[in-house]
Design a protein around this motif. Structure first.
Motif, PDB file in Angstrom:
ATOM      1  N   UNK A   1     -11.518 -22.961   3.699  1.00 60.93           N
ATOM      2  CA  UNK A   1     -11.440 -21.689   2.998  1.00 60.93           C
ATOM      3  C   UNK A   1     -12.825 -21.069   2.953  1.00 60.93           C
ATOM      4  N   UNK A   2     -12.932 -19.841   3.424  1.00 57.36           N
ATOM      5  CA  UNK A   2     -14.232 -19.194   3.453  1.00 57.36           C
ATOM      6  C   UNK A   2     -14.297 -18.089   2.419  1.00 57.36           C
TER       7      UNK A   2
ATOM      8  N   UNK B   1      -8.956  -4.622 -11.934  1.00 58.43           N
ATOM      9  CA  UNK B   1      -7.516  -4.847 -11.969  1.00 58.43           C
ATOM     10  C   UNK B   1      -6.815  -3.592 -12.459  1.00 58.43           C
ATOM     11  N   UNK B   2      -5.508  -3.618 -12.379  1.00 62.62           N
ATOM     12  CA  UNK B   2      -4.714  -2.458 -12.766  1.00 62.62           C
ATOM     13  C   UNK B   2      -5.146  -1.973 -14.135  1.00 62.62           C
TER      14      UNK B   2
ATOM     15  N   UNK C   1      -6.736  -4.493  -8.205  1.00 56.82           N
ATOM     16  CA  UNK C   1      -5.939  -5.453  -8.994  1.00 56.82           C
ATOM     17  C   UNK C   1      -6.642  -6.767  -9.290  1.00 56.82           C
TER      18      UNK C   1
ATOM     19  N   UNK D   1      -5.650 -13.070  -4.205  1.00 51.51           N
ATOM     20  CA  UNK D   1      -4.644 -14.077  -3.878  1.00 51.51           C
ATOM     21  C   UNK D   1      -5.101 -14.981  -2.748  1.00 51.51           C
ATOM     22  N   UNK D   2      -5.901 -14.428  -1.852  1.00 47.50           N
ATOM     23  CA  UNK D   2      -6.274 -15.158  -0.655  1.00 47.50           C
ATOM     24  C   UNK D   2      -7.413 -16.138  -0.889  1.00 47.50           C
TER      25      UNK D   2
ATOM     26  N   UNK E   1       0.457 -22.015   3.055  1.00 51.85           N
ATOM     27  CA  UNK E   1      -0.823 -21.720   2.403  1.00 51.85           C
ATOM     28  C   UNK E   1      -0.782 -22.051   0.915  1.00 51.85           C
TER      29      UNK E   1
ATOM     30  N   UNK F   1      -0.699 -12.847  -0.094  1.00 50.30           N
ATOM     31  CA  UNK F   1      -1.666 -13.711   0.589  1.00 50.30           C
ATOM     32  C   UNK F   1      -2.923 -12.942   0.996  1.00 50.30           C
TER      33      UNK F   1
END
Lengths: 430, 426
Positions: A3-4, A40-41, A282, A302-303, B247, B302
């Motif tokens: 994960x970067x 965020x919202x 968000x 999220x990523x 994931x 994602x």
């Protein structure tokens, strides 16, 4: 899994996605400052769509008819109010640029005038505001002229009652009538303005609604609807419905979640990246730190993790709802940097005994202090960091709800904070 | 102790656990942005706001039994628009997991069972040897019938390949010729890739069934398959939820995986930018219009905006910027089509189409002749609602249009093209 961390570099980072944060991004665009916005919202989705400058001054029970003149009065009575510290010419520039940008992006607004507009609310009460969306403009005009008009609501739509609007306005607007219709294909259960607005983006729905509106209007030539006239192209939807019906049509804001706010948020989220702003919507910044070169913002979506390196930062995180300020048993704190918060001496002083006390509640003026260059002050009374600026309702010494001045404070202070940040950035480059 | 039978889930407790740091239900204005923006609102007399309020009121029995949890597609749009960032879909997931196996929608349960029935992890139960056979069979046919591709490769179990490529079972099972455009693209860009006879399948209905143990087992098998071949990148092809299940599971179950998870869309964009995929829009002489559907599973849930931008870059490169019309709303704010979350397999057709009406309206508003989407569930759902509501648009895969643009789309690879597109092929 590998994960970067995704890393972004920018000149100016704006933290906050409310009106102040979005206004700051617009002003940065206009000044061609490389910009990233994160937040965020916010409460944008709750807005009526009206852009208030100044509608009330707390010492007076009368609404402010001429806001630009009202600013002079405000300055005399409340010199520490954020709007009292900004030259009127700058406030005008800010409003002009903001309203022009919205218009260019598909949500036309009336231009700021010398007098406030007397605008309608979903409860059938009146409020003063400076600019209204073009889709709403015919309402205040019809009210001013007392033109015969039908307010139409929809079966299943909560939070907007034509009968209520008419009941509250009939003394001042005797030719006002109410009607209720069924929205095409929405005859069961609760229906939402957002869903209706999106359905009206479909030409076939407009044609069907137009027929129902004509029938409900009868002989009357002007109708008012809850704000549901499209989401992405409201001006087009209204124009086409007017053409199909031969009527003059205006919108009235609804209770949240309201369409005008969602229109603004979705427009900003689409347009900003297209114009080159790095937008991370968000998400909240979880850590903000500074070194000699600038600031480092840390957050996650999220990523995964994201960092933004910026030479200047504008803090526009709002108050309690948006999380810029936090209320604790021991007092109010600023959530990201623990900046000192101007606030009542103790928790027992937050509220007066009477909920509707005309003087308002002291907690609603809590916020952070800034110097003349819009830099938040640290605990020692000096700017917290030369790279940090602030704008919007997180600033102390104003009760924007009672003052009907939310957009005014957001836009004008964002204008000044960006101006100050630009000056700083230029000095850095020199 | 009371004899009262209590449901296994205390929804309020779960909801409180799931709140982000600093948030509280006292701050919830019950504003309804979640419900207002949810296509499942109103189905089974339920909506996200009602769900969360009922959880706060302790109405565990009602929440444990409402079939609405199978109509919510777990798309997370409610969380996306919530100022308090409350994740309602997690609660729905827990509710699903609490249903007795025999009462869950049989289509979803059956798909999960099939996934676990072979080493393929295929929801259609296609065993490894059949997958290997189909790939070889189709490859040989292409080599014979398409001279330009007489040396086309479809490597199987190639150790040390850079890409481990997955495949939705629908292709080898029902429409094997749809694999060919993808192979051609890999061939053209010189990709070092392989299929695996084990763990090759993309879909994962065990997640949708709320069966965490099964979900974990499926992902474990896939991770082991990638490890066994020593690939650097697990490349998710045009399938939305396969990426998310993998994931999310790696994080959720704390699994070790010494490879990257990537989406084919990212690589399409990269290869076009690098000139390896020399696509253009000159073929679109009649200015046929296209829109794009953002699959929730790879955009909102994602990668976020970066993949949404890549997708638009690819589409515009393929069809011409002037022929691209974005849906509204779009990117992370886009609506789920109603094909996700196992809804297509749940046997609740009427509800699914009610849900899909909003997507149909979005597509109709664009007036586009075709929708492009890199997700099989989106693809099937949009075709179905198009037929049901009387739309006249088509739905196409990216790989189809890429090969169309390059003039290398074989005759058997044109299933999803309408007469207007077929007429443009020389």
């Amino acid at each position: 899994m590998r994960e970067e961390t995704r890393k972004f570099d920018t000149e100016l980072a704006v933290i906050g996605s409310g009106i102040a944060g979005c206004a700051a991004s617009i002003f940065a665009l206009n000044r061609q400052i490389d910009c990233a916005q994160v937040g965020n919202t916010g409460a944008v989705a709750y807005t009526t769509g009206y852009l208030d400058l100044l509608g009330a001054i707390e010492e007076s029970s009368a609404a402010v008819a001429k806001p630009w003149e009202g600013l002079a009065q405000l300055k005399n009575l409340h010199p520490d109010h954020p709007l009292s510290r900004i030259p009127v010419t700058d406030i005008r520039k800010g409003f002009d640029q903001f309203a022009t940008f919205l218009g260019e992006c598909g949500i036309t607004y009336t231009a700021p005038r010398e007098s406030n507009i007397t605008a309608l609310t979903p409860a059938g009460t009146l409020k003063k505001t400076l600019c209204v969306p073009a889709t709403m403009a015919a309402g205040p005009e019809a009210f001013a002229d007392k033109t015969p008009c039908v307010i139409i609501d929809f079966k299943g739509l909560k939070g907007f009652s034509a009968r209520e609007v008419v009941a509250n306005l009939q003394d001042q607007w005797p030719t006002l009538l109410a009607a209720r219709i069924i929205f095409p294909d929405m005859d069961k259960g609760e229906i939402y303005p957002e869903v209706m607005a999106r359905a009206l983006e479909v030409p076939a729905t407009r044609t069907r609604l137009a027929e129902l509106l004509r029938e409900a209007a009868g002989e009357v030539k002007v109708i008012g609807l809850p704000a549901v006239l499209g989401m992405h192209r409201p001006d087009h939807v209204r124009a086409e419905l007017e053409q199909l019906t031969g009527l003059t049509i205006f919108e009235i804001p609804t209770m949240p979640p309201s369409v005008p706010g969602i229109r603004l948020r979705e427009m900003f989220e689409q347009v900003f990246p297209e114009k080159g702003i790095t937008l991370i919507p968000q998400q909240k910044v979880t850590a903000l730190s500074f070194d000699t070169d600038g600031a480092l913002l840390c957050l996650s979506d999220n990523y995964g993790p994201i960092t933004i390196q910026a030479k200047a930062v504008i803090l526009a995180t709002g108050r309690f709802l948006s999380g810029g300020l936090e209320a604790h048993i021991t007092g109010i704190s600023e959530s990201l940097l623990d900046l000192p918060v101007s606030q009542p001496p103790s928790r027992t002083d937050w509220y007066r005994d009477g909920y509707t006390d005309r003087r308002g509640h002291p907690i609603h003026k809590a916020g952070i202090d800034i110097d003349t260059s819009y830099r938040p002050l640290g605990k020692n009374g000096k700017p917290y960091n030369e790279h940090l600026f602030a704008a919007g309702i997180i600033l102390a010494h104003q009760d924007w709800i009672r003052g009907r001045s939310g957009a005014g404070i957001a836009i004008a202070t964002a204008y000044k904070a960006v101006e100050a940040a630009e000056k700083f950035l230029l000095a850095q480059h020199a | 102790m009371s004899d009262t039978i209590r449901p296994a889930i205390n929804f309020k407790e779960k909801a409180l656990e799931l709140l982000p740091e600093g948030a509280s239900f006292e701050s919830c204005l019950t504003c309804g942005l979640c419900s207002s923006g949810c296509p499942a609102s109103g189905i089974e007399n339920m909506d996200p706001r009602k769900f969360i309020r009922m959880a706060m009121l302790g109405m565990d029995k009602e929440l444990s039994t409402t079939p609405w949890v199978w109509c919510c597609t777990l798309c997370k749009r409610c969380q996306h628009v919530c100022p308090m960032n409350i994740d309602i879909s997690q609660l729905v997931f827990f509710a699903r997991s609490n249903w007795p196996q025999e009462e869950k929608p049989s289509g979803i349960v059956r798909s999960c069972q099939l996934i676990r029935s072979t080493d393929s992890t295929s929801a259609m139960g296609l065993p490894p040897e059949d997958f290997v056979f189909v790939v070889q069979d189709v490859l040989e046919e292409v080599r014979v019938t398409q001279p330009a591709f007489k040396n086309l490769q479809a490597p199987m179990d190639k150790k040390g390949a850079f890409f481990f490529v997955n495949q939705n079972s629908r292709e080898p099972m029902n429409e094997p010729d749809e694999m060919v455009p993808l192979w051609k693209i890999f061939d053209l860009v010189g990709a070092d890739w392989t299929y695996s006879s084990k763990g090759w399948a993309a879909e994962n209905f065990c997640m949708f069934s709320g069966d965490e143990e099964a979900w974990y087992e499926v992902i474990k098998k896939r991770v082991e398959a990638v490890k066994a071949l020593g690939c650097k990148v697990w490349l998710n092809t045009e399938c939305g939820h396969s990426y998310y299940t993998m994931w999310n599971a790696l994080h959720r179950f704390g699994m070790e995986a010494d490879f990257k998870l990537e989406s084919l869309i990212t690589y399409y964009a990269r290869w076009i930018r690098e000139g390896k995929l020399p696509v253009n829009s000159k073929w679109n002489r009649h200015n046929i219009t296209f829109t794009v559907q953002d699959p929730c599973m790879i955009v909102r849930k994602a990668y976020g905006e970066s993949i949404a931008e890549d997708m638009r870059f690819v589409v515009k490169s393929l069809v011409g910027e002037e022929n691209f019309i974005d849906m509204q709303p779009n990117r992370s704010a886009n609506y789920c089509c109603g094909g996700g979350g196992g809804f297509l397999q749940a046997g609740m057709t009427e509800h699914r189409r009610t849900y899909g009406k909003r997507k149909f309206d979005q597509i109709a508003t664009t007036g586009a002749a075709y929708v492009l989407t890199p997700c099989h569930n989106c693809h099937s759902q949009m075709e179905d609602i198009g037929h049901f509501y009387g739309g006249n648009y088509g739905v196409v895969h990216f790989w189809t249009l890429i090969c169309l643009s390059l003039g290398i789309l074989g005759e058997n690879e044109r299933t999803y093209l309408g007469p207007d597109l077929l007429a443009l092929i020389d």
